[in-house]
Motif scaffolding. Sequence first.
Motif, PDB file in Angstrom:
ATOM      1  N   LEU A  26       1.857  -7.075   9.146  1.00 22.19           N
ATOM      2  CA  LEU A  26       1.944  -5.773   8.483  1.00 22.19           C
ATOM      3  C   LEU A  26       3.238  -5.034   8.818  1.00 22.19           C
ATOM      4  N   SER A  66       2.912   0.791   3.491  1.00 26.86           N
ATOM      5  CA  SER A  66       2.740  -0.386   4.335  1.00 26.86           C
ATOM      6  C   SER A  66       2.673  -1.614   3.433  1.00 26.86           C
ATOM      7  N   TYR A 115       0.369   5.282   0.331  1.00 23.28           N
ATOM      8  CA  TYR A 115      -0.580   6.351   0.663  1.00 23.28           C
ATOM      9  C   TYR A 115       0.106   7.695   0.404  1.00 23.28           C
ATOM     10  N   HIS A 129     -12.407  -1.849   8.503  1.00 20.76           N
ATOM     11  CA  HIS A 129     -12.636  -3.217   8.040  1.00 20.76           C
ATOM     12  C   HIS A 129     -11.958  -4.210   8.981  1.00 20.76           C
ATOM     13  N   ASP A 165      -9.754  -8.003   8.556  1.00 23.09           N
ATOM     14  CA  ASP A 165      -9.125  -8.763   7.469  1.00 23.09           C
ATOM     15  C   ASP A 165      -9.818 -10.114   7.319  1.00 23.09           C
ATOM     16  N   ARG A 215       3.098   7.459   3.013  1.00 23.77           N
ATOM     17  CA  ARG A 215       3.182   6.387   4.003  1.00 23.77           C
ATOM     18  C   ARG A 215       3.118   5.082   3.219  1.00 23.77           C
ATOM     19  N   LEU A 228      -2.103   3.657  10.791  1.00 26.38           N
ATOM     20  CA  LEU A 228      -2.915   2.497  11.165  1.00 26.38           C
ATOM     21  C   LEU A 228      -3.581   2.745  12.520  1.00 26.38           C
ATOM     22  N   PHE A 269      -1.066 -11.301   3.798  1.00 23.88           N
ATOM     23  CA  PHE A 269      -2.249 -12.058   4.226  1.00 23.88           C
ATOM     24  C   PHE A 269      -2.023 -13.557   4.055  1.00 23.88           C
ATOM     25  N   ALA A 313      -6.815   2.866   8.041  1.00 20.52           N
ATOM     26  CA  ALA A 313      -5.626   3.716   7.938  1.00 20.52           C
ATOM     27  C   ALA A 313      -6.077   5.117   7.550  1.00 20.52           C
ATOM     28  N   HIS A 333     -10.070  -2.231  11.970  1.00 20.95           N
ATOM     29  CA  HIS A 333      -8.981  -1.262  11.878  1.00 20.95           C
ATOM     30  C   HIS A 333      -9.134  -0.453  10.604  1.00 20.95           C
ATOM     31  N   ILE A 388      -7.582   3.715   4.186  1.00 19.58           N
ATOM     32  CA  ILE A 388      -8.275   2.435   3.998  1.00 19.58           C
ATOM     33  C   ILE A 388      -9.396   2.422   5.033  1.00 19.58           C
ATOM     34  N   ASN A 438       0.829  -1.207   0.000  1.00 21.33           N
ATOM     35  CA  ASN A 438       0.000   0.000   0.000  1.00 21.33           C
ATOM     36  C   ASN A 438       0.865   1.259   0.000  1.00 21.33           C
ATOM     37  N   ALA A 461       1.028  -5.328   3.724  1.00 23.10           N
ATOM     38  CA  ALA A 461       0.248  -6.299   4.495  1.00 23.10           C
ATOM     39  C   ALA A 461       0.436  -7.656   3.842  1.00 23.10           C
TER      40      ALA A 461
HETATM   41  C1  OGA Z   1      -4.956  -3.833   5.038  1.00 20.31           C
HETATM   42  C2  OGA Z   1      -4.742  -2.849   6.115  1.00 20.31           C
HETATM   43  C3  OGA Z   1      -3.479  -1.000   6.999  1.00 20.31           C
HETATM   44  C4  OGA Z   1      -2.295  -0.162   6.656  1.00 20.31           C
HETATM   45  O1  OGA Z   1      -4.266  -3.729   3.998  1.00 20.31           O
HETATM   46  O2  OGA Z   1      -5.819  -4.720   5.225  1.00 20.31           O
HETATM   47  O3  OGA Z   1      -5.427  -2.890   7.096  1.00 20.31           O
HETATM   48  O4  OGA Z   1      -1.747   0.425   7.592  1.00 20.31           O
HETATM   49  N1  OGA Z   1      -3.766  -1.941   5.968  1.00 20.31           N
HETATM   50  O5  OGA Z   1      -1.944  -0.056   5.501  1.00 20.31           O
END
Ligand code: OGA
Length: 371
Positions: free
Chosen positions: A251, A311, A227, A242, A244, A309, A260, A315, A301, A299, A239, A225, A313
């Motif tokens: 993460l 990140s 941002y 939601h 997961d 920023r 986050l 999964f 973001a 959670h 984000i 991700n 993730a």
């Molecule tokens: C996700 C999520 C949070 C982040 O990708 O499911 O919660 O900090 N990301 O990017």
Amino acid sequence: MASSVDEQQYDERMKMLKAFDETKAGVKGLMDSGLLKIPNIFVRPSEELAQESLLTYKNTTTQIQVPVIDLSDIQSNNADKRKQIVEQVRIASETWGFFQVVNHGIPLTVLDGMIDGVRKFNDQDVMEKKKYYSRDIKRRVRFNSSYDLFTSTTASWKDTLTISFSGPAHPEELPPSCRELAMEYSKHVEILGNSMLGLLSEALGLKTDHLENMECSEGHRLHCNYYPACPEPQLAIGITNHSDAGFLTILLQNQIVTGLQVLHQGQWLDIQPIPGALVINIGDLLQLVSNGKFRSNEHRATTSHIGPRISVACFFSGPLNGDMNKIYGPIEELISEENPRVYRNVLLSEYVANFLSTSMDKYRALDYYKL
Ligand code: OGA
Ligand code: NI
């Protein structure tokens, strides 16, 4: 027949979403064009914005933090030390569904390398990124702003590169800008994922390999991700709220700015980046197979004037490229007269289809499967 105001607004929004999507340049593309105000598709509904100040913790006045667990003794043969770690994991998983780990064994150079790879991918010429722009979930590597752009209430202020790692590796499919770095990170995060599943199995009172034997970590997927800095962060969301969908998420976040947040007692609490740490959270499928013992917490973001920023993730969501006829349900050993089953069984293919048919702000898998 004249359409209602609502229908007109809907059509207008769809047109704007489509135009944005067709640029294939993502949110970064918008920012690079010198934007000072965010387009309407990114503005959260006014009712939601009005609630915001009530829901946000003032982190300056609170010391509350998700638990930080030191894994340095996990490899030692000292059974007592391992027990202590398992106990911390159990408490964190039952209460928060979130924790951070330090001394987890992934070298800092690998973490920094992964963040750097995501930055390099996003910073390159837009023509290069466009080659990967797609919403076809069969593609192992795909780049887009967000998978639920057309179904979500508010478009997310982010661009995401998704890389699936399951079955034989196909390094040549990965973008050259982050290929080596992502392959290296994937190798390490898979090992950590399995050792976390070991600790989580023990925390459920099961044998160490129980969750791994259920194929919870059969393949994993990286959501990288990005941002961008946002000119009106108070109106946008990185984000949306939601939980997961898979079993477990690991993460990695860069250190420049918080973003986050986790829901704690009805309010949003920042998860502060700690140098070298990784955030671990329980997903919906693990809440389901643990028969509700572990918690898949909500959670989101936020966005910021400061950016980007970044990140990543990772999964772990079961054998998504393997046996989609696999059925997951509450683990037998965890069900008894005092602890009756709270979820029905899930057919993996149906679970994934449901998830993809709508947006993450409108669908919570666990509600659907509750008995
Ligand atoms: C996700 C999520 C949070 C982040 O990708 O499911 O919660 O900090 N990301 O990017
Ligand atoms: Ni998430």
